[in-house]
Design an enzyme around this catalytic site. Sequence first.
Site, PDB file in Angstrom:
ATOM      1  N   HIS A   1      -7.557   2.565   3.761  1.00 23.63           N
ATOM      2  CA  HIS A   1      -7.324   3.345   4.981  1.00 23.63           C
ATOM      3  C   HIS A   1      -8.603   3.522   5.808  1.00 23.63           C
ATOM      4  O   HIS A   1      -8.542   3.615   7.038  1.00 23.63           O
ATOM      5  CB  HIS A   1      -6.780   4.736   4.638  1.00 23.63           C
TER       6      HIS A   1
ATOM      7  N   ASP B   1       0.870  -1.186   0.000  1.00 23.34           N
ATOM      8  CA  ASP B   1       0.000   0.000   0.000  1.00 23.34           C
ATOM      9  C   ASP B   1       0.896   1.222   0.000  1.00 23.34           C
ATOM     10  O   ASP B   1       2.109   1.136   0.239  1.00 23.34           O
ATOM     11  CB  ASP B   1      -0.913  -0.017   1.232  1.00 23.34           C
ATOM     12  N   SER B   2       0.286   2.378  -0.239  1.00 26.81           N
ATOM     13  CA  SER B   2       1.054   3.621  -0.146  1.00 26.81           C
ATOM     14  C   SER B   2       1.380   3.954   1.308  1.00 26.81           C
ATOM     15  O   SER B   2       2.365   4.631   1.594  1.00 26.81           O
ATOM     16  CB  SER B   2       0.261   4.774  -0.766  1.00 26.81           C
TER      17      SER B   2
ATOM     18  N   CYS C   1     -11.304   2.807  -0.050  1.00 33.50           N
ATOM     19  CA  CYS C   1      -9.897   3.053   0.275  1.00 33.50           C
ATOM     20  C   CYS C   1      -9.592   2.211   1.497  1.00 33.50           C
ATOM     21  O   CYS C   1     -10.349   2.244   2.483  1.00 33.50           O
ATOM     22  CB  CYS C   1      -9.645   4.529   0.568  1.00 33.50           C
TER      23      CYS C   1
ATOM     24  N   GLU D   1      -3.861   7.814   8.938  1.00 33.40           N
ATOM     25  CA  GLU D   1      -2.442   7.689   9.268  1.00 33.40           C
ATOM     26  C   GLU D   1      -2.150   8.364  10.607  1.00 33.40           C
ATOM     27  O   GLU D   1      -1.394   7.836  11.432  1.00 33.40           O
ATOM     28  CB  GLU D   1      -1.592   8.314   8.165  1.00 33.40           C
TER      29      GLU D   1
ATOM     30  N   CYS E   1      -4.515  -1.717  -1.782  1.00 28.93           N
ATOM     31  CA  CYS E   1      -4.695  -0.296  -2.039  1.00 28.93           C
ATOM     32  C   CYS E   1      -5.632  -0.173  -3.226  1.00 28.93           C
ATOM     33  O   CYS E   1      -5.323  -0.686  -4.305  1.00 28.93           O
ATOM     34  CB  CYS E   1      -3.343   0.362  -2.336  1.00 28.93           C
TER      35      CYS E   1
END
Length: 265
Positions: A191, A11-12, A189, A153, A75
Amino acid sequence: MTDTRPVLFFDSGVGGLSVLGPTRALLPHASIVYAADSAGFPYGTRSDADIAARVPALLGRLTERYHPRLIVIACNTASTIALAAVRAALDLPVVGTVPAIKPAAQQSGTRVIGVLGTPATVRQTYVDDLAARFAGDCVVLRHGSAELVKLAEAKLRGEPVEPAAYREALDGLFGQEGGGEIDIVVNACTHFPLIAQELSQAAPHPVRFIDGGPGIARRIAHLTAGQSWPETSPPGKAVFTRLGHAERALEPALSGFGLDTIEAL
């Protein structure tokens, strides 16, 4: 002989942990390498051409170093743009991440569903195709939020976030015409499941949030069925393309997902 080759998650940032979690539940003895392109984060605001070039090159380097048995592109943005190129370049199974539009349409009572992702994901024709194939009788409202990625994050780094930040980010979805009728939101997403509680509390009316993490975990289990694993769960490894203070601050959260070692690519 025990097969020690890992499953490689990519993932990023840390969004792929929402896929790693359910995978750990199904395959507790799996060897895991979790790779985050922190030097390229966030993907959601990058150009399609940049991601299409960057992701296959990075996964090639990671494959050479860690020799995985399977790669999971955990992702949505990278999957919608670069999955085909990665599969063409690498001679091993590659699992992508697909927005859960089909189950959302199957479960929606109001026939109005929301798709919440990054700006790069929600503009893809791939999402158009999913909506046309599986939600043709639904109104599908989309919103791309890079801010929610940053909030996820920040949460995993242990930083305080004001609830108003989540409400403001969701206004772009629920504030659209018809947004008051949304009953299911697709977290497109990886996240976003990490901030599921915050999103639920910030929504202007009760809705269900769904994501593809459990389904991806089942796919990984299916593709590795019959393969051997270490008898005890080995320490997982987190790899960053840039390893600095922000990444080090993630250590407690990473440890909670069984990633006890951190290194730079």
